[in-house]
Write a protein that holds these residues in place. Structure first.
Motif, PDB file in Angstrom:
ATOM      1  N   ALA A 149      13.045  -0.661  -3.998  1.00  0.00           N
ATOM      2  CA  ALA A 149      13.548  -0.822  -5.367  1.00  0.00           C
ATOM      3  C   ALA A 149      14.948  -0.231  -5.530  1.00  0.00           C
ATOM      4  CB  ALA A 149      12.575  -0.169  -6.359  1.00  0.00           C
ATOM      5  N   LYS A 150      15.237   0.828  -4.758  1.00  0.00           N
ATOM      6  CA  LYS A 150      16.552   1.469  -4.844  1.00  0.00           C
ATOM      7  C   LYS A 150      17.672   0.494  -4.484  1.00  0.00           C
ATOM      8  CE  LYS A 150      15.316   6.202  -3.616  1.00  0.00           C
ATOM      9  NZ  LYS A 150      15.393   7.135  -2.481  1.00  0.00           N
ATOM     10  N   LYS A 151      17.357  -0.471  -3.595  1.00  0.00           N
ATOM     11  CA  LYS A 151      18.370  -1.493  -3.236  1.00  0.00           C
ATOM     12  C   LYS A 151      18.901  -2.187  -4.482  1.00  0.00           C
ATOM     13  CE  LYS A 151      16.283  -4.321  -0.463  1.00  0.00           C
ATOM     14  NZ  LYS A 151      15.825  -5.274   0.573  1.00  0.00           N
ATOM     15  N   TYR A 152      17.990  -2.327  -5.476  1.00  0.00           N
ATOM     16  CA  TYR A 152      18.351  -3.009  -6.725  1.00  0.00           C
ATOM     17  C   TYR A 152      18.731  -1.996  -7.812  1.00  0.00           C
ATOM     18  CZ  TYR A 152      16.113  -6.640  -4.022  1.00  0.00           C
ATOM     19  OH  TYR A 152      15.786  -7.505  -3.006  1.00  0.00           O
ATOM     20  N   HIS A 153      18.963  -0.762  -7.365  1.00  0.00           N
ATOM     21  CA  HIS A 153      19.356   0.335  -8.263  1.00  0.00           C
ATOM     22  C   HIS A 153      18.276   0.666  -9.287  1.00  0.00           C
ATOM     23  CE1 HIS A 153      23.866  -0.636  -7.335  1.00  0.00           C
ATOM     24  NE2 HIS A 153      23.190  -0.250  -6.274  1.00  0.00           N
ATOM     25  N   ILE A 154      17.024   0.388  -8.941  1.00  0.00           N
ATOM     26  CA  ILE A 154      15.897   0.775  -9.797  1.00  0.00           C
ATOM     27  C   ILE A 154      15.332   2.079  -9.242  1.00  0.00           C
ATOM     28  CG2 ILE A 154      13.577   0.171 -10.606  1.00  0.00           C
ATOM     29  CD1 ILE A 154      14.373  -2.788 -10.121  1.00  0.00           C
ATOM     30  N   TYR A 184       0.703   3.740  -6.440  1.00  0.00           N
ATOM     31  CA  TYR A 184       1.277   3.456  -7.761  1.00  0.00           C
ATOM     32  C   TYR A 184       2.666   4.087  -7.857  1.00  0.00           C
ATOM     33  CZ  TYR A 184      -3.311   1.859  -9.304  1.00  0.00           C
ATOM     34  OH  TYR A 184      -4.483   1.157  -9.442  1.00  0.00           O
ATOM     35  N   VAL A 185       3.439   3.627  -8.814  1.00  0.00           N
ATOM     36  CA  VAL A 185       4.710   4.291  -9.106  1.00  0.00           C
ATOM     37  C   VAL A 185       4.813   4.518 -10.612  1.00  0.00           C
ATOM     38  CG1 VAL A 185       5.922   3.302  -7.116  1.00  0.00           C
ATOM     39  CG2 VAL A 185       5.988   2.124  -9.325  1.00  0.00           C
ATOM     40  N   ARG A 186       5.579   5.564 -10.985  1.00  0.00           N
ATOM     41  CA  ARG A 186       5.766   5.859 -12.406  1.00  0.00           C
ATOM     42  C   ARG A 186       7.145   5.429 -12.856  1.00  0.00           C
ATOM     43  NH1 ARG A 186       6.609  11.752 -15.158  1.00  0.00           N
ATOM     44  NH2 ARG A 186       8.745  11.266 -14.518  1.00  0.00           N
ATOM     45  N   LEU A 187       7.188   4.747 -14.003  1.00  0.00           N
ATOM     46  CA  LEU A 187       8.462   4.417 -14.639  1.00  0.00           C
ATOM     47  C   LEU A 187       8.529   5.126 -15.989  1.00  0.00           C
ATOM     48  CD1 LEU A 187       7.538   1.673 -12.947  1.00  0.00           C
ATOM     49  CD2 LEU A 187       9.629   0.800 -13.995  1.00  0.00           C
ATOM     50  N   ALA A 188       9.522   5.995 -16.161  1.00  0.00           N
ATOM     51  CA  ALA A 188       9.749   6.657 -17.452  1.00  0.00           C
ATOM     52  C   ALA A 188      10.648   5.718 -18.263  1.00  0.00           C
ATOM     53  CB  ALA A 188      10.407   8.009 -17.239  1.00  0.00           C
ATOM     54  N   MET A 234      12.507   4.872  -9.455  1.00  0.00           N
ATOM     55  CA  MET A 234      11.151   5.149  -9.938  1.00  0.00           C
ATOM     56  C   MET A 234      10.621   6.348  -9.156  1.00  0.00           C
ATOM     57  SD  MET A 234       9.757   1.199  -9.837  1.00  0.00           S
ATOM     58  CE  MET A 234       9.760   1.082  -8.047  1.00  0.00           C
ATOM     59  N   VAL A 235       9.458   6.873  -9.549  1.00  0.00           N
ATOM     60  CA  VAL A 235       8.886   8.007  -8.832  1.00  0.00           C
ATOM     61  C   VAL A 235       7.568   7.579  -8.188  1.00  0.00           C
ATOM     62  CG1 VAL A 235       8.070  10.385  -8.996  1.00  0.00           C
ATOM     63  CG2 VAL A 235       9.986   9.635 -10.409  1.00  0.00           C
ATOM     64  N   ASN A 236       7.399   7.925  -6.916  1.00  0.00           N
ATOM     65  CA  ASN A 236       6.182   7.526  -6.204  1.00  0.00           C
ATOM     66  C   ASN A 236       4.941   8.204  -6.772  1.00  0.00           C
ATOM     67  OD1 ASN A 236       5.300   9.957  -4.546  1.00  0.00           O
ATOM     68  ND2 ASN A 236       7.461   9.824  -3.975  1.00  0.00           N
ATOM     69  N   GLY A 237       3.815   7.491  -6.741  1.00  0.00           N
ATOM     70  CA  GLY A 237       2.566   7.996  -7.314  1.00  0.00           C
ATOM     71  C   GLY A 237       1.958   9.143  -6.523  1.00  0.00           C
ATOM     72  N   ALA A 284       0.830  -1.212   0.000  1.00  0.00           N
ATOM     73  CA  ALA A 284       0.000   0.000   0.000  1.00  0.00           C
ATOM     74  C   ALA A 284       0.864   1.262   0.000  1.00  0.00           C
ATOM     75  CB  ALA A 284      -0.942  -0.008   1.206  1.00  0.00           C
ATOM     76  N   ASP A 285       1.943   1.242   0.773  1.00  0.00           N
ATOM     77  CA  ASP A 285       2.817   2.413   0.871  1.00  0.00           C
ATOM     78  C   ASP A 285       3.826   2.399  -0.280  1.00  0.00           C
ATOM     79  OD1 ASP A 285       4.575   4.408   1.454  1.00  0.00           O
ATOM     80  OD2 ASP A 285       5.216   3.588   3.387  1.00  0.00           O
ATOM     81  N   GLU A 286       3.462   3.044  -1.376  1.00  0.00           N
ATOM     82  CA  GLU A 286       4.331   2.958  -2.559  1.00  0.00           C
ATOM     83  C   GLU A 286       5.648   3.691  -2.369  1.00  0.00           C
ATOM     84  OE1 GLU A 286       2.376   5.523  -2.422  1.00  0.00           O
ATOM     85  OE2 GLU A 286       3.164   7.135  -3.693  1.00  0.00           O
ATOM     86  N   LYS A 287       5.689   4.624  -1.401  1.00  0.00           N
ATOM     87  CA  LYS A 287       6.962   5.316  -1.143  1.00  0.00           C
ATOM     88  C   LYS A 287       7.984   4.329  -0.579  1.00  0.00           C
ATOM     89  CE  LYS A 287       5.079   9.935  -0.489  1.00  0.00           C
ATOM     90  NZ  LYS A 287       4.783  11.008   0.473  1.00  0.00           N
ATOM     91  N   HIS A 288       7.496   3.408   0.245  1.00  0.00           N
ATOM     92  CA  HIS A 288       8.387   2.381   0.772  1.00  0.00           C
ATOM     93  C   HIS A 288       8.857   1.453  -0.345  1.00  0.00           C
ATOM     94  CE1 HIS A 288       9.430  -1.428   2.978  1.00  0.00           C
ATOM     95  NE2 HIS A 288      10.183  -0.531   3.599  1.00  0.00           N
TER      96      HIS A 288
END
Lengths: 404, 404
Positions: B349-354, B367-371, B356-359, B340-344
């Motif tokens: 995801a940052k651990k895996y160097h991904i 939700y999260v956005r991937l460009a 993204m931007v929180n919804g 539920a907490d997309e910021k978390h």
């Protein structure tokens, strides 16, 4: 259904722009060579060859993906570092890339600074006569412009009036040096007096009063005059610069803000400026031209052209009997209207195809502004027209005027 | 002593820009090839060769004095005429130069429109999820942004909510099609439903409610999808366009506003827009790039690159068990956070160097956005990282996912 502010803006639209459009229409009717257009501060010398060459090299040689991409909102790091180094060399300052934000011209710079510092109702002072857009810029961010009177003999600030106009609500004061429209330069002595008042008032009110130094005409200085660099005198100074006039690039919209590290709350201020640059909709200064101006930081401005025009116009008009403020900087001459209603004088001059801007636009009725950035030929050709205008007002020629 | 609004802006600064800066820092540490940066909508294909050639030709061939000078605040007349003709050809509209104002990108266009129409307290609606800067743009001019909920199945507007949110204070509604961040396209059917509600509400409240159509992604459309041209459906429409994405020029800041002659108070509106363009500090869109984009109006956008990435990313993530809104336009994929907490989730995801931007940034938590405008190689390399991320959340692979 447009906004009230926009309706007001349409009603009181820039007399400069209106006169420029009128001059363009008149030129279409009677021929451009028969119109003496002193309306707009549009540089009349071309950008230097080094700029043209730089633009071609950059577009040819750089990876287009990198060249045209987003960058940090403050601008290209290397560009900011180069500008900082150039300022340090010229003015013995101590700037780095982190002190510079690239902007969409000086108009962009001023709006970014004002948005960053102004709360609704804050007052921003300006010395009359001043560039008419200051009023709009301050109003964009819900501030109030407060006008400080000049000494009408010298067109230096009236310091007694300055003391009165700085209140507990004053957030900033705009200094434009050399001055548009009066063409004078505030000397170091004048700047020191201004700074003394500001320091006293900062102490009295217990909060910062910023200088916003609007410097598009910095390089347009004639004879032995010097323009003091204000961060050296007062640490709460924002410098707003534009390459429009010095490199003849007004259509490209490129300038910067310089902020000394000694400014109060420096980090917050820089973060705020960077965000404002983005949020107002500039996002960043245009990329190619950022890269190009770096190659021209040491290129001198073509002063000779303007100086020739300055002397011809001032000497010519004084000889004809007009009273003019002696111009020492920028490319403007401020002429005292031979009748109290200078707007009527502007209308009369149109009969002779002379296009000038009324001083009321600059908060200084009774005077008119002449931008002498037209071709020297056109300026020379305007003299018989001015002679007729002088005759209509019964001015007495100064046969023995020595001139500059 | 910076303003309250600026303080707030620093505190809540763009998560997109923050993530972009973080990705840049991480890349410096672990190597750019090991960071999967889905943060910023920075085009990943270079500007077309025709643009590079046009820039060189223009700088080489044109008189620098004319090329770099001030022009009317609305932009070069010939550029505006060419854009109008191109729109007429493509969308069967009836524009001339007088319907077009050149702007500093779409961000500039939106601010110019908003300043022109908004009085303090006016409401401007936007469909969630929306580009986070709309909130700042509306606030610049003292308006209030009102958010309309989406249908979370389709990410089309929730029309019942739209009816509720349009009040007597509503001055405008922003439509962004294709949509950043959801990557969906509003079909003609959806647009017609929106327009029906607007027409009804205009009548009910007895004043104009404008559409502000924000169209930087107009050309980024995949498969058989079509993006309706809104002035054909609703006369009180401002189109704000940018060449940033279609020609990969985001750093150059070039776009336009198109206004149909049928708009209420057309002349006042155009005068107001022109003055706002000047007064905000843009003055005019940068000159060289105005001239250059005219040579590229018929140049197709490099869609294949983005379409390849779109398919790889959507098919890859769906196969791994993630739930994604099916992307049909722009270059964004909207992914439902597995917690539920997309910021978390973004932090994990940052651990895996991904990156993204929180919804929540787009008013759409969960939700999260991937460009997906990164290199195809980097996108491919990110898949093992996403697989680890999916495993951490215990997602169940969809072995039989067919894909697009």
């Amino acid at each position: 259904m447009i906004s009230k502010l926009t309706k007001e803006a349409i009603a009181g639209n820039s007399a400069v722009r209106a006169m420029f459009m009128e001059a363009t229409e008149l030129a279409a009717k009677v021929g451009a060579e028969n119109v003496y257009d002193f309306s707009l501060g549009n540089p009349a010398t071309p950008a230097p060859q080094v700029l043209t060459d730089a633009l071609i090299d950059i577009v040819k040689d750089e990876d287009p993906l990198k060249l045209h991409s987003y960058m940090p909102n403050a601008g290209h790091e290397d560009v900011r570092a180069a500008i900082a180094a150039n300022l340090n060399k010229r003015f013995d300052t101590d700037f780095g890339a982190g002190n510079i934000i690239m902007t969409v011209g000086a108009a962009g710079a001023l709006n970014v600074v004002l948005k960053t510092i102004i709360d609704p109702g804050d007052e921003v002072c300006a010395f009359s006569p001043f560039f008419t857009e200051y009023r709009n810029y301050v109003r964009n961010w819900q501030g109030e412009l407060v006008c400080i009177e000049p000494d009408y003999e010298t067109f230096m600030p009236d310091f007694a009036d300055m003391e009165k106009k700085l209140t507990a609500n004053t957030k900033a004061i705009i200094i434009n040096n050399p001055v548009n429209p009066s063409g004078v330069i505030y000397s170091e002595d004048t700047i020191k007096k201004i700074v003394d008042v500001l320091k006293k008032k900062q102490e009295e009110y217990g909060h910062e009063i910023y200088i916003i130094s609007d410097e598009p005409y910095r390089e347009l200085v004639y004879g032995d005059e010097k323009v003091p660099f204000l961060t050296k005198y007062y640490e709460n100074t924002f410098v707003g610069y534009s390459f429009s006039k010095s490199l003849s690039l007004p259509g490209e919209r490129i300038g910067y803000i310089a902020v000394p590290s000694e400014m109060a709350d420096f980090k917050d201020v820089m973060d705020g400026l960077t965000i404002s640059n983005r949020v107002i909709g500039f996002v960043n200064a245009p990329s190619i031209i950022q890269k190009a101006i770096v190659k021209c930081l040491d290129t001198p401005t073509d002063l000779e052209f303007y100086d020739t025009n300055r002397k011809l116009l001032y000497n010519g008009l004084m000889s004809l009997g007009f009273d003019c403020v002696k111009p020492t900087g920028a490319f403007y001459l401020f002429l005292k209207s031979p009748e109290a209603d200078e707007k009527h004088f502007v209308e009369v001059a149109k009969k002779y195809h002379i296009m000038m801007v009324n001083g009321s636009t600059f908060n200084c009725p009774g005077y008119v502004r002449l931008a002498y950035c037209l071709s020297t030929e056109s300026l020379k050709n305007s003299m018989p027209a001015f002679e007729k205008l002088a005759a209509e007002y019964g001015l007495k020629k100064r046969e023995d005027f020595k001139g500059i």
